[in-house]
Enzyme design. Structure first.
Site, PDB file in Angstrom:
ATOM      1  CB  THR A 167      52.270  15.653  29.536  1.00  0.00           C
ATOM      2  OG1 THR A 167      52.040  15.361  30.897  1.00  0.00           O
ATOM      3  CG2 THR A 167      52.183  17.130  29.270  1.00  0.00           C
ATOM      4  NE  ARG A 200      52.576  14.418  40.496  1.00  0.00           N
ATOM      5  CZ  ARG A 200      52.779  14.417  39.184  1.00  0.00           C
ATOM      6  NH1 ARG A 200      51.813  14.754  38.364  1.00  0.00           N
ATOM      7  NH2 ARG A 200      53.943  14.078  38.687  1.00  0.00           N
ATOM      8  CB  VAL A 201      50.889  20.492  41.153  1.00  0.00           C
ATOM      9  CG1 VAL A 201      51.300  21.256  39.902  1.00  0.00           C
ATOM     10  CG2 VAL A 201      49.498  20.941  41.612  1.00  0.00           C
ATOM     11  CG  ASP A 245      56.684  17.797  34.449  1.00  0.00           C
ATOM     12  OD1 ASP A 245      55.705  17.054  34.728  1.00  0.00           O
ATOM     13  OD2 ASP A 245      57.232  17.773  33.332  1.00  0.00           O
ATOM     14  CB  THR A 267      55.950  13.925  28.255  1.00  0.00           C
ATOM     15  OG1 THR A 267      54.951  12.999  28.703  1.00  0.00           O
ATOM     16  CG2 THR A 267      56.887  13.206  27.300  1.00  0.00           C
ATOM     17  N   GLY A 268      56.538  12.755  31.111  1.00  0.00           N
ATOM     18  CA  GLY A 268      57.067  11.671  31.932  1.00  0.00           C
ATOM     19  C   GLY A 268      56.905  11.964  33.408  1.00  0.00           C
TER      20      GLY A 268
HETATM   21  N1  ASP Z   1      54.676  15.066  33.386  1.00  0.00           N
HETATM   22  C1  ASP Z   1      53.339  14.744  33.773  1.00  0.00           C
HETATM   23  C2  ASP Z   1      53.214  14.812  35.251  1.00  0.00           C
HETATM   24  O1  ASP Z   1      54.132  14.398  35.941  1.00  0.00           O
HETATM   25  C3  ASP Z   1      52.875  13.420  33.317  1.00  0.00           C
HETATM   26  C4  ASP Z   1      53.371  12.977  31.962  1.00  0.00           C
HETATM   27  O2  ASP Z   1      53.846  13.709  31.181  1.00  0.00           O
HETATM   28  O3  ASP Z   1      53.284  11.848  31.629  1.00  0.00           O
HETATM   29  O4  ASP Z   1      52.193  15.231  35.723  1.00  0.00           O
END
Ligand code: ASP
Length: 331
Positions: free
Chosen positions: A190, A218-219, A221, A241-242
């Site tokens: 993200t 799916r949604v 964060d 992110t993550g």
């Molecule tokens: N946080 C984002 C999600 O879970 C993905 C990401 O940041 O890598 O949708």
């Protein structure tokens, strides 16, 4: 795609090996007071995004305009496979986007599960400015976007479609695909951006195509105010992110801002939020979470679970990609 690894981090920090009970490493070294403006954003695609934000910030513009313009860059870039056009689809082959935006007055807008629109962040901003609501989702969000002059575009690129077809063939159980083996650092990146302008106004934006090959519906964060992004004009902002599920379970960005409110530096607050995940969530080691934060003094910081997360920084003196300090040693 421009690989994150192709950028040379200007500043590399020693990663601390840390168990939950080990001594907390002081990362105040990362904390630096800056002149305004300041913009920070996640990952290497933050570098060109920061440049677009900077154009607005250096001409005295509002941080809200800057973060919107900034994150629109990876949204529109089909080579960035984790945001906007060119994003990795869900398990059924649909690209569904999540985004949100928040300003120093506490105004917020968000869209989730939005299809066919290249710039979900701009739709989120319109939700904030034109509706009494904070979040619109799915078909309602799409209708709102189309009613407000956005046009439908094809978000799934040829390359992503081919990869998805290959992935689909390899799945034994189509419905059983969400596990950490499928989550690599290249399929969930993200962009979260925070900026403070010349007048000290702080805003943030966060936008993503979410976890690659996620379950339909799916949604994560990223569009959740308080999870993927939070801004308090009197304190500062944070974004994540993550693996979004871990951030949602701990309301990570809100937590970081509250910790800053109670006196922590941005770096320390991010570290505490990562430690909260480490304390509460089993198997957190198999996930990556990266937080970045910026306070109203223009101080910034970050922290992550596993080494490998970096953030793009731009101030009047610096333009660089910084390796975030990590809770776990790189294996
Ligand atoms: N946080 C984002 C999600 O879970 C993905 C990401 O940041 O890598 O949708």
């Amino acid at each position: 795609m421009i690989s994150r690894r192709s950028f040379i981090a200007k500043s590399t920090l020693v990663v601390t090996g840390a168990g939950l009970n080990s001594k907390v490493f002081s990362n105040s070294v990362l904390q630096s007071a800056s002149k305004f403006p300041v913009v920070i954003s996640t990952w290497n695609h933050g570098m060109p995004a920061n440049e677009a934000a900077w154009e607005i910030l250096e001409s005295g513009g509002h941080s809200l305009d800057a973060v919107e313009a900034g994150v629109r860059v990876p949204e529109g870039d089909p080579n960035v496979i984790t945001v906007g056009k060119g994003g990795i689809p869900d398990a059924s082959g649909k690209v569904t986007l999540d985004a949100c935006i928040m300003d120093e007055k506490g105004r917020a807008g968000s869209v989730t599960y939005l299809e066919h629109i290249v710039h979900p962040v701009s739709v989120a901003r319109l939700v904030m400015e034109k509706t009494p609501h904070v979040m619109l989702s799915g078909k309602g969000a799409l209708k709102f976007a189309l009613d407000n002059g956005f046009s439908k575009e094809k978000l799934l690129t040829k390359k992503r479609k081919e990869e998805w077809k290959k992935w689909k063939k390899e799945q034994k159980e189509f419905s059983n695909q969400i596990n950490i083996e499928n989550v690599t650092e290249d399929n969930h990146d993200t962009i979260g951006m925070l900026a403070i302008d010349e007048q000290g106004r702080i805003s943030g934006a966060c936008t993503t195509s979410g976890m690659g090959y996620k379950m339909p519906g799916r949604v994560g964060d990223s569009p959740i105010i308080g999870a993927g992004l939070f801004v308090d004009g009197e304190v500062g902002g944070a974004t994540a992110t993550g693996s979004g599920e871990l951030v949602m379970k701990t309301l990570g960005s809100f937590l970081v801002v509250e910790l800053m409110r109670n006196g922590m530096s941005p770096s320390r607050a991010c570290e505490e939020a990562v430690k909260r995940i480490a304390k509460k969530i089993p198997n957190y080691q198999q996930h990556q979470i990266g937080y970045i934060a910026l306070n109203t003094k223009g101080e910034y910081g970050s922290f992550c679970i596993n080494a490998g997360f970096n953030y793009a920084l731009k101030t009047p003196d610096k333009t660089e990609l910084v390796d975030a300090e990590a809770w776990l040693k790189k294996l």
